[in-house]
Design a protein around this motif. Structure first.
Motif, PDB file in Angstrom:
ATOM      1  N   ARG A 131      35.121  45.208  39.333  1.00  0.00           N
ATOM      2  CA  ARG A 131      33.745  45.434  39.794  1.00  0.00           C
ATOM      3  C   ARG A 131      33.538  46.846  40.318  1.00  0.00           C
ATOM      4  NH1 ARG A 131      32.666  39.560  42.801  1.00  0.00           N
ATOM      5  NH2 ARG A 131      32.496  38.373  40.857  1.00  0.00           N
ATOM      6  N   ARG A 144      39.773  41.406  40.163  1.00  0.00           N
ATOM      7  CA  ARG A 144      38.324  41.221  40.061  1.00  0.00           C
ATOM      8  C   ARG A 144      37.578  42.320  40.818  1.00  0.00           C
ATOM      9  NH1 ARG A 144      35.566  36.616  38.661  1.00  0.00           N
ATOM     10  NH2 ARG A 144      37.380  35.295  39.073  1.00  0.00           N
ATOM     11  N   GLN A 145      38.106  42.638  42.021  1.00  0.00           N
ATOM     12  CA  GLN A 145      37.477  43.679  42.823  1.00  0.00           C
ATOM     13  C   GLN A 145      37.595  45.038  42.145  1.00  0.00           C
ATOM     14  OE1 GLN A 145      35.600  42.928  45.554  1.00  0.00           O
ATOM     15  NE2 GLN A 145      34.949  45.053  45.274  1.00  0.00           N
ATOM     16  N   ASP A 165      35.439  36.767  33.630  1.00  0.00           N
ATOM     17  CA  ASP A 165      36.539  35.789  33.633  1.00  0.00           C
ATOM     18  C   ASP A 165      37.457  35.965  32.434  1.00  0.00           C
ATOM     19  OD1 ASP A 165      35.635  34.684  35.981  1.00  0.00           O
ATOM     20  OD2 ASP A 165      34.491  33.078  35.003  1.00  0.00           O
ATOM     21  N   GLN A 219      29.349  37.001  34.174  1.00  0.00           N
ATOM     22  CA  GLN A 219      30.404  36.345  34.946  1.00  0.00           C
ATOM     23  C   GLN A 219      31.472  35.776  34.022  1.00  0.00           C
ATOM     24  OE1 GLN A 219      28.584  33.409  37.518  1.00  0.00           O
ATOM     25  NE2 GLN A 219      27.028  34.853  38.239  1.00  0.00           N
ATOM     26  N   ARG A 270      44.353  37.657  40.903  1.00  0.00           N
ATOM     27  CA  ARG A 270      43.105  37.636  40.144  1.00  0.00           C
ATOM     28  C   ARG A 270      41.968  38.268  40.946  1.00  0.00           C
ATOM     29  NH1 ARG A 270      41.913  33.216  36.060  1.00  0.00           N
ATOM     30  NH2 ARG A 270      43.494  33.662  34.516  1.00  0.00           N
ATOM     31  N   GLU A 271      41.855  37.875  42.221  1.00  0.00           N
ATOM     32  CA  GLU A 271      40.788  38.399  43.070  1.00  0.00           C
ATOM     33  C   GLU A 271      40.932  39.899  43.291  1.00  0.00           C
ATOM     34  OE1 GLU A 271      38.029  36.777  43.932  1.00  0.00           O
ATOM     35  OE2 GLU A 271      38.925  35.221  42.665  1.00  0.00           O
ATOM     36  N   GLU A 272      42.190  40.332  43.383  1.00  0.00           N
ATOM     37  CA  GLU A 272      42.469  41.768  43.547  1.00  0.00           C
ATOM     38  C   GLU A 272      41.962  42.541  42.332  1.00  0.00           C
ATOM     39  OE1 GLU A 272      46.559  44.198  43.701  1.00  0.00           O
ATOM     40  OE2 GLU A 272      46.541  42.473  45.059  1.00  0.00           O
ATOM     41  N   ARG A 288      46.048  33.360  42.069  1.00  0.00           N
ATOM     42  CA  ARG A 288      44.661  33.444  42.529  1.00  0.00           C
ATOM     43  C   ARG A 288      44.396  34.744  43.273  1.00  0.00           C
ATOM     44  NH1 ARG A 288      41.626  33.239  46.603  1.00  0.00           N
ATOM     45  NH2 ARG A 288      43.388  33.064  48.033  1.00  0.00           N
ATOM     46  N   ARG A 289      45.361  35.141  44.163  1.00  0.00           N
ATOM     47  CA  ARG A 289      45.205  36.372  44.944  1.00  0.00           C
ATOM     48  C   ARG A 289      45.197  37.596  44.029  1.00  0.00           C
ATOM     49  NH1 ARG A 289      49.577  36.278  48.092  1.00  0.00           N
ATOM     50  NH2 ARG A 289      49.082  34.595  48.954  1.00  0.00           N
TER      51      ARG A 289
END
Length: 464
Positions: free
Chosen positions: A188, A184-185, A136, A132, A180-182, A177-178
């Motif tokens: 993964r 992150r997906q 990051d 994790q 980053r999450e995009e 933040r949005r």
């Protein structure tokens, strides 16, 4: 009372011998001796402290020619019991000159091995959490956050007090933040593995020159000065996939409590450590060759460590009372009674390993999990070639190896590597371009490859 590993507690002497049988052919007596020694360690850990401290391990002396499995038995035993293990040659302490290697160094090496072993185990335990943090750090490189928005220091006061960070609006923070999450997906899902990013890494400090005598005193000079010096950082460009490999051990190590790791490692070394001292027959007066060095002196230097003493290491003091020592030697010229009496007394268990027969060679070629024939099959499969050994072919390889040991020099199972390598030399060389995907190693194939060498005794002594 020390914690007993559940897997270790399940190892009965019979199970230990069964496990050793998977890798070593024959030598049942030696396997039984080490199996009992290991089981006694397990039994000892179950005893109350006042009884446990009185029970010392019964050290083992293995007697037998080279290449019959002495080292392999000790090494596999250590792997099986997850014990810190080190192999040393007794002759390393007898180098001609001012002085050989200090005998204490073998315990320091054992402790270093133990610390690394426990560290690797603990790093595996925290691997998921570390992944994790790796994620990051990669996201920080892909989508720089707040800390990258700070400007450069404008004057000497800002250099020491810190540069004020720029405030960002709530909208910017939400967009960041949005995004980053995009990413992150995507990360993964494995969509960004080949993307090049820039990662900041700490430079490894240069190895300091060891001051003579410091190693013997157990003083870690590099550690003392390394912590005082500031950590230098440098940026490196690499793919996301490479960054994962580089960052995972770094982040895993950050999650470890090294004081606990070292304490557990020292406890494991003291109660489960195994030291294998090879060529012990070479430090007897009768077993020596060449310039005279005090062979008895080496035995007397080793004696306090084997009897039980405290050795200072850079990780702290370590007691050797309950470390298991396994000594081994061919004893061609010398015999165990040539060792000094005090040394003999510290190795009460004596086992003799038998020279390998032709039938043993045949079993070595096929039975062990890591048999050389299985290794070559796997290697050549990578080139699309199926390697097959007929029973007659294997028997011929075993016969040739045994015959060479009888005629030239008995080097035990190591002779098989030489013979098999020579038999497969041509196919190994031609493998990438060979048209026939299947190769069968028959008796005729073996004879064709090594017949001329075997016929010339001088040549076979030189090559095989």
């Amino acid at each position: 009372m020390p914690q007993i590993d559940e897997d270790l507690a399940q190892l009965t002497p019979k199970k230990i011998v069964e496990e050793l049988d998977k890798y070593i052919v024959g030598q049942t007596e030696a396997k039984r001796a080490v199996a009992v020694a290991l089981r006694n360690r397990i039994r000892r850990q179950k005893l109350p402290e006042d009884v446990r401290k009185e029970i010392i391990p019964k050290n083992i002396l293995m007697i037998g020619p080279t290449g019959v499995g002495k080292t392999e038995i000790a090494r596999r035993l250590a792997e099986l019991s997850k014990s810190p293990f080190i192999k040393v040659e007794a002759t390393r302490f007898t180098e001609v000159g001012y002085v050989g290697k200090n005998v204490d160094s073998m315990i320091r090496e054992l402790v270093a091995f133990g610390v690394n072993m426990v560290k690797q185990e603990k790093m595996k335990e925290v691997e998921e959490k570390a992944k994790q943090f790796v994620e990051d750090r990669i996201l920080e490189a892909l989508v720089p956050g707040l800390k990258h928005r700070a400007g450069q220091p404008k004057n000497i006061f800002e250099l020491f007090q810190g540069v004020p960070q720029q405030r960002i609006s709530p909208e910017e923070a939400e967009n960041l933040r949005r995004k980053r999450e995009e990413y992150r997906q995507k990360l993964r899902d494995g969509e960004l593995e080949n993307l090049q990013i820039e990662i900041e890494l700490e430079e490894q400090p240069k190895q300091m020159i060891m001051i003579p005598g410091m190693e013997e005193m157990g003083i870690d000079m590099s550690g003392m000065f390394g912590d005082m010096l500031p950590k230098r950082k440098k940026k490196k460009r690499m793919s996301v996939a490479e960054a994962r490999k580089v960052l995972l051990p770094i982040e895993s190590e950050k999650l470890l409590d090294m004081d606990k790791v070292i304490a557990e490692a020292i406890e494991r070394v003291e109660n489960r450590g195994i030291v294998f001292i090879d060529e012990i027959d070479k430090v007897t007066a009768r077993g020596s060759h060449g310039p005279d060095v005090s062979r008895e002196g080496v035995q007397r230097d080793l004696l306090p460590i084997i009897e039980g003493t405290t050795i200072n290491t850079k990780y702290g003091p370590v007691r050797t009372d309950f470390i298991l020592f396994i000594a081994a030697g061919a004893f061609h010229l010398a015999k165990p009674s040539d060792l000094i009496p005090e040394f003999q007394g510290r190795f009460p268990i004596r086992v003799e390993l038998n020279p390998l027969t032709e039938q043993d060679f045949l079993r070595i070629l096929t039975e062990p999990k890591n048999a050389i024939t299985k290794q070559y099959k796997a290697l050549l499969e990578t080139e699309g070639i199926t390697l097959e050994f007929t029973e007659a072919g294997l028997k011929e390889i075993a016969r040739v190896a045994h015959d060479l040991n009888e005629r030239i020099e008995n080097i035990g199972a190591r002779r098989l590597y030489t013979v098999v390598e020579k038999v497969l030399e041509e196919i190994s060389f031609e493998a990438p371009d060979v048209s026939e995907p299947k190769v069968i190693i028959t008796e005729d194939y073996v004879n064709t490859r090594i017949k001329e060498i075997l016929a010339d005794e001088d040549l076979s002594a030189f090559i095989l």
